[in-house]
Scaffold this motif. Structure first.
Motif, mmCIF file in Angstrom:
data_model
loop_
_atom_site.group_PDB
_atom_site.id
_atom_site.type_symbol
_atom_site.label_atom_id
_atom_site.label_comp_id
_atom_site.label_asym_id
_atom_site.label_seq_id
_atom_site.Cartn_x
_atom_site.Cartn_y
_atom_site.Cartn_z
ATOM 1 N N ARG A 15 38.796 41.955 38.100
ATOM 2 C CA ARG A 15 37.882 41.297 37.151
ATOM 3 C C ARG A 15 36.539 42.006 37.077
ATOM 4 O O ARG A 15 35.826 41.916 36.091
ATOM 5 C CB ARG A 15 37.681 39.833 37.558
ATOM 6 C CG ARG A 15 37.026 38.989 36.470
ATOM 7 C CD ARG A 15 37.912 38.935 35.242
ATOM 8 N NE ARG A 15 37.281 38.238 34.125
ATOM 9 C CZ ARG A 15 36.432 38.796 33.278
ATOM 10 N NH1 ARG A 15 36.076 40.072 33.417
ATOM 11 N NH2 ARG A 15 35.916 38.101 32.287
ATOM 12 N N SER A 16 36.197 42.764 38.127
ATOM 13 C CA SER A 16 34.921 43.480 38.125
ATOM 14 C C SER A 16 34.886 44.581 37.078
ATOM 15 O O SER A 16 33.822 44.973 36.612
ATOM 16 C CB SER A 16 34.650 44.077 39.506
ATOM 17 O OG SER A 16 35.483 45.201 39.747
ATOM 18 N N GLY A 17 36.062 45.109 36.726
ATOM 19 C CA GLY A 17 36.099 46.234 35.791
ATOM 20 C C GLY A 17 35.550 47.508 36.392
ATOM 21 O O GLY A 17 35.228 48.454 35.668
ATOM 22 N N LEU A 18 35.454 47.549 37.728
ATOM 23 C CA LEU A 18 34.875 48.710 38.410
ATOM 24 C C LEU A 18 35.890 49.362 39.343
ATOM 25 O O LEU A 18 35.526 49.938 40.373
ATOM 26 C CB LEU A 18 33.632 48.282 39.205
ATOM 27 C CG LEU A 18 32.502 47.635 38.399
ATOM 28 C CD1 LEU A 18 31.352 47.240 39.307
ATOM 29 C CD2 LEU A 18 32.012 48.566 37.301
ATOM 30 N N LEU A 19 37.153 49.285 38.986
ATOM 31 C CA LEU A 19 38.182 49.933 39.793
ATOM 32 C C LEU A 19 38.065 51.453 39.689
ATOM 33 O O LEU A 19 37.768 51.989 38.611
ATOM 34 C CB LEU A 19 39.575 49.512 39.324
ATOM 35 C CG LEU A 19 40.033 48.087 39.638
ATOM 36 C CD1 LEU A 19 41.396 47.850 39.013
ATOM 37 C CD2 LEU A 19 40.093 47.843 41.134
ATOM 38 N N VAL A 20 38.343 52.120 40.799
ATOM 39 C CA VAL A 20 38.418 53.580 40.764
ATOM 40 C C VAL A 20 39.815 54.071 41.131
ATOM 41 O O VAL A 20 40.147 55.234 40.885
ATOM 42 C CB VAL A 20 37.371 54.223 41.705
ATOM 43 C CG1 VAL A 20 35.974 53.950 41.190
ATOM 44 C CG2 VAL A 20 37.526 53.715 43.132
ATOM 45 N N THR A 21 40.613 53.199 41.732
ATOM 46 C CA THR A 21 42.010 53.541 42.026
ATOM 47 C C THR A 21 42.872 52.322 41.734
ATOM 48 O O THR A 21 42.386 51.198 41.669
ATOM 49 C CB THR A 21 42.212 53.929 43.510
ATOM 50 O OG1 THR A 21 41.907 52.791 44.340
ATOM 51 C CG2 THR A 21 41.353 55.099 43.894
ATOM 52 N N ALA A 22 44.175 52.572 41.578
ATOM 53 C CA ALA A 22 45.114 51.461 41.412
ATOM 54 C C ALA A 22 45.261 50.716 42.741
ATOM 55 O O ALA A 22 44.914 51.232 43.802
ATOM 56 C CB ALA A 22 46.471 51.988 40.944
ATOM 57 N N ILE A 23 45.770 49.487 42.667
ATOM 58 C CA ILE A 23 45.928 48.638 43.853
ATOM 59 C C ILE A 23 47.387 48.220 43.948
ATOM 60 O O ILE A 23 48.051 47.984 42.935
ATOM 61 C CB ILE A 23 45.048 47.371 43.750
ATOM 62 C CG1 ILE A 23 43.591 47.734 43.494
ATOM 63 C CG2 ILE A 23 45.157 46.539 45.020
ATOM 64 C CD1 ILE A 23 42.711 46.528 43.211
ATOM 65 N N SER A 24 47.874 48.111 45.153
ATOM 66 C CA SER A 24 49.184 47.501 45.373
ATOM 67 C C SER A 24 49.052 46.549 46.547
ATOM 68 O O SER A 24 48.270 46.788 47.465
ATOM 69 C CB SER A 24 50.258 48.558 45.655
ATOM 70 O OG SER A 24 49.938 49.273 46.830
ATOM 71 N N ALA A 25 49.792 45.445 46.512
ATOM 72 C CA ALA A 25 49.688 44.425 47.560
ATOM 73 C C ALA A 25 51.043 43.793 47.795
ATOM 74 O O ALA A 25 51.900 43.748 46.904
ATOM 75 C CB ALA A 25 48.661 43.361 47.173
ATOM 76 N N THR A 26 51.234 43.280 49.021
ATOM 77 C CA THR A 26 52.482 42.600 49.389
ATOM 78 C C THR A 26 52.343 41.094 49.347
ATOM 79 O O THR A 26 53.330 40.377 49.444
ATOM 80 C CB THR A 26 52.901 43.014 50.807
ATOM 81 O OG1 THR A 26 51.879 42.613 51.733
ATOM 82 C CG2 THR A 26 53.095 44.515 50.889
#
Length: 301
Positions: A146-157
């Motif tokens: 929601r921040s719109g400030l991602l620099v890399t993709a995320i993955s989670a379990t």
């Protein structure tokens, strides 16, 4: 609704990560020079990292269609509630809805990127969908998206083991909401007049495009072959483990058969021993009776 921005670095970052991907680095460097009077802020601006393509696509989606992103995050909250309450029916329904929603929103995000002149590969699309899924599974991932400030993709379990240290531009991004920036509608008055002009370099450009397509296809082939080798090794490892477990099962079955045969032998010996015990008891009883009779006779004497 974006929150009021007080941190100048967050304000600068919000503007920077809304730019086209190719404009990020020159704009960042220019802003660092612009704020050189504040050495700490200038250094922080200069340290902002360029987003990966997948992260940029997610940031674009957050700014272009925040309502749709909020819908994704709301479904994530409902999914986590269903997990906490162990409601199997809701969990199954929300999981299905999550997969449908992330796939649909990923398609929308790819279209937005295409409208901005950025072509996304299937690998990038998978990373975008994984990031949206992470936002539904993990509250902190939702804040990062929601921040719109991602620099890399995320993955989670979904097991709470998510590390967002390098996923956002600045640590303060968590809890920050990107400013909505809807795409500007096309202005017919500014539409250029198109004329068909023969291109003398058409053949050269076509060959260059074909070469680029071949190079891209080769790169995709290399990635596919790498993935195939990885999955083949995993299959071979699992097959070896299966054979090992089957051998252990066979060994245990053989041992069980031996023990069952031994139990039968012991049962037979037990029956014989019990019969001998009964005979011995009868002899003891008879001898006891004889002793008692002899004592009685002696006492009479």
């Amino acid at each position: 609704m974006p929150e009021t921005r007080h941190d100048p670095l967050l304000e600068i970052a919000d503007d920077l990560y809304a730019l086209p991907l190719a404009d990020f680095t020159p704009a960042r460097d220019a802003l660092a020079k612009e704020h050189k009077a504040d050495k700490e802020l200038a250094a922080a601006v200069r340290g902002l990292r360029k987003a990966s393509v997948a992260a940029w696509v997610v940031n674009l989606l957050v700014r272009r269609d925040p309502d749709q992103v909020d819908q994704v995050l709301a479904v994530g909250v409902a999914l986590r509630d269903a997990q906490d309450n162990l409601d199997a029916a809701q969990l199954k329904e929300f999981t299905k809805q999550r997969r449908q929603l992330t796939a649909s929103v990923t398609t929308t995000a790819r279209r937005m990127a295409r409208e901005e002149g950025v072509k996304t590969t299937q690998t990038v699309a998978d990373q975008v969908e994984a990031t949206l899924t992470a936002a539904m599974l993990e509250p902190d991932a939702a804040k990062a998206v929601r921040s719109g400030l991602l620099v890399t993709a995320i993955s989670a379990t979904g097991l709470g083991d998510l590390d967002l240290g390098g996923a956002v531009a600045v640590p303060e991004a968590l809890g920050f909401s990107a400013t909505a920036r809807p795409a500007a509608p096309p202005d017919p008055a500014r539409r250029p007049q198109l004329h068909v002009v023969p291109d003398p370099d058409a053949d050269k450009k076509a060959r260059a495009a074909a070469d680029a397509r071949v190079a891209e296809a080769r790169a995709a082939l290399g990635e596919a072959e790498k993935e195939h080798r990885s999955t083949r090794r995993a299959v071979e490892k699992l097959r070896a483990r299966t054979l090992q477990l089957q051998a252990e099962i066979d060994e245990l079955r053989a041992r069980m058969a031996e023990l069952e045969a031994e139990v039968e032998e012991v049962d037979d010996e037990l029956d014989e021993a019990q019969a001998l015990q009964e005979e011995a008891q009868e002899a003891v009883d008879a001898a006891t009776d004889e002793v008692d009779a002899a004592r009685a006779a002696r006492e009479r004497l």
